[in-house]
Design an enzyme around this catalytic site. Structure first.
Site, PDB file in Angstrom:
ATOM      1  N   PRO A  11     -38.666 -30.691  -7.445  1.00 44.18           N
ATOM      2  CG  PRO A  11     -39.133 -32.259  -5.805  1.00 44.18           C
ATOM      3  CD  PRO A  11     -38.499 -30.920  -6.008  1.00 44.18           C
ATOM      4  CG  ASN A  12     -42.182 -34.733  -9.698  1.00 37.48           C
ATOM      5  OD1 ASN A  12     -41.716 -35.572 -10.472  1.00 37.48           O
ATOM      6  ND2 ASN A  12     -42.315 -34.960  -8.403  1.00 37.48           N
ATOM      7  NE  ARG A  19     -46.340 -32.583 -11.191  1.00 42.17           N
ATOM      8  CZ  ARG A  19     -45.962 -32.116 -10.006  1.00 42.17           C
ATOM      9  NH1 ARG A  19     -45.293 -30.994  -9.898  1.00 42.17           N
ATOM     10  NH2 ARG A  19     -46.281 -32.778  -8.920  1.00 42.17           N
ATOM     11  CE1 TYR A  24     -49.125 -28.779  -8.535  1.00 34.10           C
ATOM     12  CE2 TYR A  24     -49.430 -30.790  -9.811  1.00 34.10           C
ATOM     13  CZ  TYR A  24     -49.220 -30.158  -8.593  1.00 34.10           C
ATOM     14  OH  TYR A  24     -49.105 -30.904  -7.446  1.00 34.10           O
ATOM     15  CG  ASN A  75     -43.241 -24.661  -6.570  1.00 28.46           C
ATOM     16  OD1 ASN A  75     -43.278 -25.481  -5.651  1.00 28.46           O
ATOM     17  ND2 ASN A  75     -44.160 -24.606  -7.508  1.00 28.46           N
ATOM     18  CB  ALA A  78     -43.121 -33.464  -3.154  1.00 25.87           C
ATOM     19  CD  GLU A  99     -42.746 -22.802   0.520  1.00 22.64           C
ATOM     20  OE1 GLU A  99     -41.672 -22.948   1.146  1.00 22.64           O
ATOM     21  OE2 GLU A  99     -43.789 -23.400   0.833  1.00 22.64           O
ATOM     22  CG  HIS A 101     -46.677 -24.007  -2.941  1.00 22.47           C
ATOM     23  ND1 HIS A 101     -45.808 -25.061  -3.117  1.00 22.47           N
ATOM     24  CD2 HIS A 101     -46.366 -23.451  -1.758  1.00 22.47           C
ATOM     25  CE1 HIS A 101     -45.012 -25.139  -2.070  1.00 22.47           C
ATOM     26  NE2 HIS A 101     -45.326 -24.170  -1.235  1.00 22.47           N
ATOM     27  NE  ARG A 108     -53.199 -30.436  -4.848  1.00 23.42           N
ATOM     28  CZ  ARG A 108     -52.081 -30.754  -5.513  1.00 23.42           C
ATOM     29  NH1 ARG A 108     -51.103 -29.860  -5.638  1.00 23.42           N
ATOM     30  NH2 ARG A 108     -51.938 -31.948  -6.030  1.00 23.42           N
TER      31      ARG A 108
HETATM   32  C1  DQA Z   1     -46.586 -27.654  -5.616  1.00 23.86           C
HETATM   33  C2  DQA Z   1     -47.456 -28.320  -4.534  1.00 23.86           C
HETATM   34  C3  DQA Z   1     -46.767 -29.546  -3.959  1.00 23.86           C
HETATM   35  O1  DQA Z   1     -47.593 -30.148  -2.967  1.00 23.86           O
HETATM   36  C4  DQA Z   1     -46.512 -30.564  -5.052  1.00 23.86           C
HETATM   37  O2  DQA Z   1     -45.821 -31.675  -4.531  1.00 23.86           O
HETATM   38  C5  DQA Z   1     -45.797 -29.997  -6.223  1.00 23.86           C
HETATM   39  C6  DQA Z   1     -46.171 -28.653  -6.686  1.00 23.86           C
HETATM   40  C7  DQA Z   1     -47.331 -26.491  -6.324  1.00 23.86           C
HETATM   41  O3  DQA Z   1     -46.661 -25.731  -7.029  1.00 23.86           O
HETATM   42  O4  DQA Z   1     -48.546 -26.368  -6.208  1.00 23.86           O
HETATM   43  O5  DQA Z   1     -44.975 -30.633  -6.848  1.00 23.86           O
HETATM   44  O6  DQA Z   1     -45.432 -27.115  -4.995  1.00 23.86           O
END
Ligand code: DQA
Length: 149
Positions: A11-12, A19, A24, A75, A78, A99, A101, A108
Site C-alpha cells: 500500500p501507498n 511521498r 522514500y 515491500n 505498512a 523483504e 524497505h 523511525r
Molecule cells: C516502507 C516503510 C513502512 O513503514 C511504510 O508504511 C511504507 C514504506 C518503506 O519502504 O520504507 O509504506 O515499507
C-alpha cells in the site's frame, strides 16, 4: 529455463515520487521498476511486478504466482508491521523471499521497528532506497544459481 522473480509492492507505494522524499526518495514506482527491469535484463532473468493497496489482493497474488517463482522481493508497506495474513502467505511458500524497505524502519517511529512479515523472509534490506531492490534481486539470482553455498 527462464527464472522469474516477483517484485511486489504494498500500500501507498504506487504514490512514490509524491511521498515524503526524505524517507522514500524521488523516484516514482514506474522509475524504480524500470531500474529493476534494467538490472534483470543484464542478469538474464525475468521479473514480474505487482503493486496493490489491498491486503487480500497481495495474498491472492502470492498464492497464485509465488510457488512457481525463483524468488520474491516484497515491500509490504505498512502491512509489514501488522499483517499476519500476509506473513502467513509468505511463510506458506518455499520460494526464497527478501523483504525490502526504502527507508530504515529501525530509525523511525517505534511502531515501524517490528516487521511481522520479515519473520517469513530470508532477510531484510532497509534504508538503502531503490538500490535495496537491486541488491535483493542480485542476492536471489545468485542464490538460485547455487553461488552462495
Ligand atoms: C516502507 C516503510 C513502512 O513503514 C511504510 O508504511 C511504507 C514504506 C518503506 O519502504 O520504507 O509504506 O515499507
Amino acid at each position: 529455463m527462464v527464472m522469474t522473480y516477483l517484485i511486489i509492492n504494498g500500500p501507498n507505494l504506487n504514490a512514490l515520487g509524491q511521498r515524503n522524499p526524505s524517507h522514500y526518495g524521488r523516484l516514482t514506482l514506474a522509475q524504480l521498476q524500470e531500474r529493476v527491469q534494467q538490472r534483470a535484463t543484464e542478469l538474464g532473468v525475468e521479473v514480474a511486478f505487482c503493486q496493490s493497496n489491498h491486503e487480500g489482493a497481495l495474498v491472492d497474488y502470492l498464492q497464485q504466482h509465488g510457488p512457481a517463482a525463483q524468488g520474491i522481493i516484497i515491500n509490504p508497506g505498512a502491512f509489514t508491521h501488522y499483517s499476519i495474513a500476509l506473513r502467513d502467505a509468505l511463510a506458506d511458500l518455499a520460494t526464497p523471499i527478501v523483504e525490502v524497505h526504502l527507508s530504515n524502519i529501525q530509525a523511525r517511529e517505534e511502531f515501524r521497528r517490528r516487521s511481522v512479515t520479515g519473520e517469513a523472509a530470508r532477510g531484510i534490506i532497509s534504508g538503502l532506497g531503490w538500490h535495496g531492490y537491486i541488491l535483493a534481486l542480485e542476492h536471489l539470482v545468485r542464490l538460485s544459481k547455487g553461488e552462495l553455498e
